[in-house]
Write a protein that holds these residues in place. Sequence first.
Motif, PDB file in Angstrom:
ATOM      1  N   VAL A   1       0.837  -1.205   0.000  1.00 11.40           N
ATOM      2  CA  VAL A   1       0.000   0.000   0.000  1.00 11.40           C
ATOM      3  C   VAL A   1       0.869   1.252   0.000  1.00 11.40           C
ATOM      4  O   VAL A   1       0.625   2.207  -0.738  1.00 11.40           O
ATOM      5  N   ALA A   2       1.939   1.239   0.817  1.00 13.97           N
ATOM      6  CA  ALA A   2       2.859   2.379   0.812  1.00 13.97           C
ATOM      7  C   ALA A   2       3.518   2.519  -0.557  1.00 13.97           C
ATOM      8  O   ALA A   2       3.708   3.640  -1.054  1.00 13.97           O
ATOM      9  N   GLY A   3       3.850   1.383  -1.167  1.00 15.15           N
ATOM     10  CA  GLY A   3       4.435   1.430  -2.503  1.00 15.15           C
ATOM     11  C   GLY A   3       3.486   2.059  -3.494  1.00 15.15           C
ATOM     12  O   GLY A   3       3.895   2.873  -4.325  1.00 15.15           O
ATOM     13  N   GLN A   4       2.192   1.696  -3.404  1.00 10.61           N
ATOM     14  CA  GLN A   4       1.200   2.298  -4.290  1.00 10.61           C
ATOM     15  C   GLN A   4       1.162   3.809  -4.106  1.00 10.61           C
ATOM     16  O   GLN A   4       1.095   4.572  -5.076  1.00 10.61           O
ATOM     17  N   HIS A   5       1.238   4.258  -2.834  1.00 11.47           N
ATOM     18  CA  HIS A   5       1.200   5.701  -2.568  1.00 11.47           C
ATOM     19  C   HIS A   5       2.378   6.391  -3.236  1.00 11.47           C
ATOM     20  O   HIS A   5       2.215   7.407  -3.909  1.00 11.47           O
ATOM     21  N   ILE A   6       3.569   5.828  -3.046  1.00 14.83           N
ATOM     22  CA  ILE A   6       4.764   6.441  -3.623  1.00 14.83           C
ATOM     23  C   ILE A   6       4.651   6.466  -5.149  1.00 14.83           C
ATOM     24  O   ILE A   6       4.907   7.477  -5.804  1.00 14.83           O
ATOM     25  N   GLY A   7       4.235   5.322  -5.712  1.00 16.86           N
ATOM     26  CA  GLY A   7       4.145   5.235  -7.158  1.00 16.86           C
ATOM     27  C   GLY A   7       3.182   6.252  -7.729  1.00 16.86           C
ATOM     28  O   GLY A   7       3.509   6.971  -8.673  1.00 16.86           O
TER      29      GLY A   7
ATOM     30  N   THR B   1      -8.411  -1.601  -0.161  1.00 16.50           N
ATOM     31  CA  THR B   1      -7.489  -2.557   0.446  1.00 16.50           C
ATOM     32  C   THR B   1      -6.119  -2.551  -0.206  1.00 16.50           C
ATOM     33  O   THR B   1      -5.096  -2.557   0.480  1.00 16.50           O
ATOM     34  N   GLN B   2      -6.062  -2.498  -1.560  1.00 19.55           N
ATOM     35  CA  GLN B   2      -4.772  -2.630  -2.220  1.00 19.55           C
ATOM     36  C   GLN B   2      -4.021  -1.302  -2.280  1.00 19.55           C
ATOM     37  O   GLN B   2      -2.801  -1.268  -2.234  1.00 19.55           O
ATOM     38  N   ILE B   3      -4.759  -0.196  -2.434  1.00 20.84           N
ATOM     39  CA  ILE B   3      -4.091   1.081  -2.647  1.00 20.84           C
ATOM     40  C   ILE B   3      -4.270   2.008  -1.451  1.00 20.84           C
ATOM     41  O   ILE B   3      -3.399   2.816  -1.149  1.00 20.84           O
ATOM     42  N   GLY B   4      -5.385   1.896  -0.777  1.00 22.38           N
ATOM     43  CA  GLY B   4      -5.578   2.690   0.419  1.00 22.38           C
ATOM     44  C   GLY B   4      -5.801   4.158   0.167  1.00 22.38           C
ATOM     45  O   GLY B   4      -5.388   4.997   0.960  1.00 22.38           O
ATOM     46  N   LEU B   5      -6.442   4.468  -0.955  1.00 20.35           N
ATOM     47  CA  LEU B   5      -6.732   5.867  -1.262  1.00 20.35           C
ATOM     48  C   LEU B   5      -8.235   6.092  -1.232  1.00 20.35           C
ATOM     49  O   LEU B   5      -8.994   5.211  -1.643  1.00 20.35           O
ATOM     50  N   PRO B   6      -8.648   7.265  -0.759  1.00 16.91           N
ATOM     51  CA  PRO B   6     -10.086   7.525  -0.776  1.00 16.91           C
ATOM     52  C   PRO B   6     -10.616   7.902  -2.165  1.00 16.91           C
ATOM     53  O   PRO B   6     -11.809   7.795  -2.405  1.00 16.91           O
ATOM     54  N   ASN B   7      -9.752   8.370  -3.064  1.00 13.51           N
ATOM     55  CA  ASN B   7     -10.214   8.824  -4.370  1.00 13.51           C
ATOM     56  C   ASN B   7     -10.050   7.688  -5.387  1.00 13.51           C
ATOM     57  O   ASN B   7      -8.945   7.390  -5.840  1.00 13.51           O
TER      58      ASN B   7
END
Lengths: 146, 194
Positions: free
Chosen positions: A104-110, B123-129
């Motif tokens: 999930v942190a990786g997704q945020h950074i990406g 779940t996978q990305i954890g973003l609200p948007n």
Amino acid sequence: MTHYLILRVIAKLMVGPIMLFALYVQFHGDFGPGGGFQAGVIFAAALILYGLVFDLTALRRFASLELLCSVMALGWLLYVGVGFATMLLGGRFLDYDFLAADPVAGQHIGILLIELGVGITVAATMLIIFEVYAGRKIATEGEDDA
Amino acid sequence: MLAFLLATAVMIIRMRNLFAVVMLTGAFSLLTAGLFITLDAVDVAFTEAAVGAGITTVLFLGTLSLTTSREKPATHLPTLPLAVVLITGAALVYGTMDLPGFGDPAAAPHQYVMPEYVSGTETQIGLPNIVTAVLASYRGFDTLGEVGVIFTAGVGVLLLLNGGLGGRARRNGGEGAAPPVSAPTDKRKGPDRA
């Protein structure tokens, strides 16, 4: 348009907040509406306002076409670079899960990085299109004088 | 809102003063953005307001300053274009009849990958948007292509209007927009000099 005092003062006051708003849209795009495309356009709009009210030459003093060309390519390279970085880290192209220990942190950074790449490219491209259009006018006027 | 849109469109067609037409086009985009907001598509509305009402208006104005701000009167009756427009419009309206209802959860686009995206965003990305999650992560490769399109547009404008990436840019770039005195003849020819 250099002698309109009110326009000049207001424009100078507006450019900073517009840029700030662009950065907000850029980095808050994960949580609210917005993202790289919108932020890039807004950022470019701030500089275009500056170029309209002051002179195109004033705009080109810090945002010359050569610089913008490099910046435009840089944004896209950042995007592709993230893709290749994830490949090097063991994932597939643009598979951000591998950018950090936690997927999930990786997704945020990406997402943050590629949105930044999008924003950079969009802003530079909009400025290039504006500068080329407006610069053409100056060039045609200049040759009439010559 | 739709009535406003229609009124603006009719005015755009009727006007001969291109400056007013450009302003109305901007207003049209702004109204469209409002329409998108009422449909809960804030990201699209944002883009429409920034690009359609903002940048496009500036580019239109730039084009006007290069050309003229009066539209030439039409030289022939618009029968054929009108027929084409009417037939296309009728076909499009006929096509909308098969569209699923607005927000229908059983519609085909909401069945294929959408449930996975909607549940996975949390779940996978954890973003609200969700829009950002789909745009940047699930469909990241598509967005890469979109940025490539914009990049290509920039390069294309540079090549067409600026006489090459390094041509006029180098001469006009840093030291102001003073035109080069050395080459006044080749600049009069117009578009073919590029």
